[in-house]
Structure formats: C-alpha cells, structure tokens
Design a protein around this motif. Sequence first.
Motif, PDB file in Angstrom:
ATOM      1  N   LEU A   1       0.825  -1.209   0.000  1.00  0.00           N
ATOM      2  CA  LEU A   1       0.000   0.000   0.000  1.00  0.00           C
ATOM      3  C   LEU A   1       0.859   1.260   0.000  1.00  0.00           C
ATOM      4  O   LEU A   1       0.521   2.250  -0.655  1.00  0.00           O
ATOM      5  CB  LEU A   1      -0.943  -0.015   1.209  1.00  0.00           C
ATOM      6  CG  LEU A   1      -2.002  -1.130   1.203  1.00  0.00           C
ATOM      7  CD1 LEU A   1      -2.796  -1.115   2.505  1.00  0.00           C
ATOM      8  CD2 LEU A   1      -2.928  -0.995   0.002  1.00  0.00           C
ATOM      9  N   ALA A   2       1.979   1.211   0.704  1.00  0.00           N
ATOM     10  CA  ALA A   2       2.883   2.364   0.723  1.00  0.00           C
ATOM     11  C   ALA A   2       3.479   2.595  -0.669  1.00  0.00           C
ATOM     12  O   ALA A   2       3.610   3.744  -1.121  1.00  0.00           O
ATOM     13  CB  ALA A   2       3.997   2.139   1.745  1.00  0.00           C
ATOM     14  N   PHE A   3       3.822   1.510  -1.355  1.00  0.00           N
ATOM     15  CA  PHE A   3       4.367   1.640  -2.709  1.00  0.00           C
ATOM     16  C   PHE A   3       3.312   2.202  -3.658  1.00  0.00           C
ATOM     17  O   PHE A   3       3.613   3.075  -4.485  1.00  0.00           O
ATOM     18  CB  PHE A   3       4.844   0.267  -3.208  1.00  0.00           C
ATOM     19  CG  PHE A   3       5.359   0.292  -4.621  1.00  0.00           C
ATOM     20  CD1 PHE A   3       6.623   0.785  -4.898  1.00  0.00           C
ATOM     21  CD2 PHE A   3       4.580  -0.163  -5.671  1.00  0.00           C
ATOM     22  CE1 PHE A   3       7.103   0.817  -6.208  1.00  0.00           C
ATOM     23  CE2 PHE A   3       5.041  -0.129  -6.978  1.00  0.00           C
ATOM     24  CZ  PHE A   3       6.306   0.361  -7.242  1.00  0.00           C
ATOM     25  N   ILE A   4       2.087   1.729  -3.536  1.00  0.00           N
ATOM     26  CA  ILE A   4       1.003   2.217  -4.393  1.00  0.00           C
ATOM     27  C   ILE A   4       0.791   3.723  -4.185  1.00  0.00           C
ATOM     28  O   ILE A   4       0.653   4.484  -5.147  1.00  0.00           O
ATOM     29  CB  ILE A   4      -0.290   1.437  -4.103  1.00  0.00           C
ATOM     30  CG1 ILE A   4      -0.135  -0.024  -4.566  1.00  0.00           C
ATOM     31  CG2 ILE A   4      -1.488   2.081  -4.793  1.00  0.00           C
ATOM     32  CD1 ILE A   4      -1.164  -0.971  -3.979  1.00  0.00           C
ATOM     33  N   GLU A   5       0.797   4.150  -2.924  1.00  0.00           N
ATOM     34  CA  GLU A   5       0.631   5.577  -2.637  1.00  0.00           C
ATOM     35  C   GLU A   5       1.783   6.393  -3.209  1.00  0.00           C
ATOM     36  O   GLU A   5       1.586   7.502  -3.715  1.00  0.00           O
ATOM     37  CB  GLU A   5       0.526   5.795  -1.123  1.00  0.00           C
ATOM     38  CG  GLU A   5      -0.811   5.390  -0.539  1.00  0.00           C
ATOM     39  CD  GLU A   5      -1.977   6.095  -1.226  1.00  0.00           C
ATOM     40  OE1 GLU A   5      -1.932   7.338  -1.378  1.00  0.00           O
ATOM     41  OE2 GLU A   5      -2.919   5.406  -1.650  1.00  0.00           O
ATOM     42  N   ALA A   6       2.994   5.840  -3.133  1.00  0.00           N
ATOM     43  CA  ALA A   6       4.155   6.552  -3.683  1.00  0.00           C
ATOM     44  C   ALA A   6       4.025   6.719  -5.198  1.00  0.00           C
ATOM     45  O   ALA A   6       4.376   7.774  -5.752  1.00  0.00           O
ATOM     46  CB  ALA A   6       5.433   5.783  -3.352  1.00  0.00           C
TER      47      ALA A   6
ATOM     48  N   CYS B   1      -3.747   2.032 -11.604  1.00  0.00           N
ATOM     49  CA  CYS B   1      -4.349   0.750 -11.221  1.00  0.00           C
ATOM     50  C   CYS B   1      -3.269  -0.145 -10.606  1.00  0.00           C
ATOM     51  O   CYS B   1      -2.086   0.007 -10.911  1.00  0.00           O
ATOM     52  CB  CYS B   1      -4.967   0.079 -12.435  1.00  0.00           C
ATOM     53  SG  CYS B   1      -6.136   1.151 -13.311  1.00  0.00           S
ATOM     54  N   PHE B   2      -3.683  -1.068  -9.761  1.00  0.00           N
ATOM     55  CA  PHE B   2      -2.669  -1.895  -9.097  1.00  0.00           C
ATOM     56  C   PHE B   2      -3.159  -3.312  -8.838  1.00  0.00           C
ATOM     57  O   PHE B   2      -4.362  -3.602  -8.872  1.00  0.00           O
ATOM     58  CB  PHE B   2      -2.222  -1.251  -7.775  1.00  0.00           C
ATOM     59  CG  PHE B   2      -3.284  -1.185  -6.709  1.00  0.00           C
ATOM     60  CD1 PHE B   2      -3.601  -2.299  -5.927  1.00  0.00           C
ATOM     61  CD2 PHE B   2      -3.981  -0.008  -6.468  1.00  0.00           C
ATOM     62  CE1 PHE B   2      -4.577  -2.233  -4.938  1.00  0.00           C
ATOM     63  CE2 PHE B   2      -4.957   0.065  -5.482  1.00  0.00           C
ATOM     64  CZ  PHE B   2      -5.250  -1.051  -4.717  1.00  0.00           C
TER      65      PHE B   2
END
Length: 217
Positions: free
Chosen positions: A37-42, A54-55
């Motif tokens: 989730l941290a990577f997606i937010e970054a 999208c992820f």
Amino acid sequence: MLDKYKVVYKGGQDEIIEKKSRFIATVAPVESEEEALAFIEAMKKKYWDARHNCFAYVIGERGQLARCSDDGEPGGTAGKPMLDVLLGEEIRNIVVVVTRYFGGTLLGTGGLVRAYSSSTQAGIRASVIITRIRGLKLNIKTDYNGLGKVQYILGQRGIKLIDSIYTENVELSVLLPLGEVKTVEAEITEGTNGRVKMEEGDECWFAQIDGEPQIVA
C-alpha cells in the motif's frame, strides 16, 4: 511450507503505447500488505497527473493475500487482468502499479484488458524474478585424491560451488535443495569410498542469481 516459489529480486519498469495512451508498469518486491500500500501511494504521488493508477499485488508464498484495483477504469478491465498475470506467473511478494496517461481514444473493454495485461507482463520482464529455494549449505572436506570425483558428481548435477579453500586438503561449499541433500551426500560418500567429510549448515533460502547460487533473505 513450500520448498520453492518465485519472487521479485529486483523491481523494474516498462511501458506500452496503445492508441496514444501510455501504460507505465512499475513492479516492486514487498513482504507485507503495508509495504504494498505504501508503494502504491508513492506511485500515485509520483504520477499525480495521470488519469489512472491501477494496481495488483500478491503476498505470501502460497499467494494468501491477493488484491487489485481498477482505479476508475470500467470494472474488471484493469486490476483483475493485472492480478491474473501475477497469479498466472505464480510470482509471490510482488506489487505492480500500471499508470495510464489517456491518449484521447477509448479502447473499449477488450482493449483495456489487453493493455493492462500486456503492460503488466512488460513490467515483469523488466524486473529480475528469481525462484526462492529452501535448502542448506553443505561443506565438503576432501584430500586431493578425492577432489576430482567430488567435482565430477557436483558437475553431473549442475551444482556450482559458492566457496572453495585449497590448503593441505580441500574444502568446498555448495547450496543444495533440501530434497537433494541426502542423495548428493550418498553419491559423494560412495564415489570417494567414504574419504570425504561433510557438514550440513542451517536451513536457508537460496536462488540462482545471474547464473550463480546465492543465499537470499
């Protein structure tokens, strides 16, 4: 516990163009949902001006946790195709974000599915994927008379050395899958008429990286 499974050793990035829309796939290794989730937010912050980020991610050696998001694309046209690629490749502890910059032309449901699948595959190809194998380090001590036979046995099995020390005798170190340890030990013992001493190390995970066996976390 599985004896082996595929993971991301080094993440990567690639992109495809479909009817002037850019699909940028960024892949990273993760060990937990929090990391994913941290990577997606970054990625969302980095590509703040994109139409969609999208992820999909899969976590756990058996893929126990798998999630995806279309991030505003029509339902089932982005996140699920991306997740299907990850599950089909049987890669674990992986997150991928596909960023889309809209090119002005609608792709339709089929076009979106193909674009998100293809970009995810491109991101994986740009990454370094390894097979994590449960095994142990085996230390083999022999005199020079037995060295040739030990090397022959290891060579026949495609087992590469990770270390070697040549003094009055020879000490060789190899990494073996758990299921092969007893067989290799028996072959070496028989082939050298028991003139070799072998010592098993603790269990570990290892992988072939750039063609060489290495211990991995």
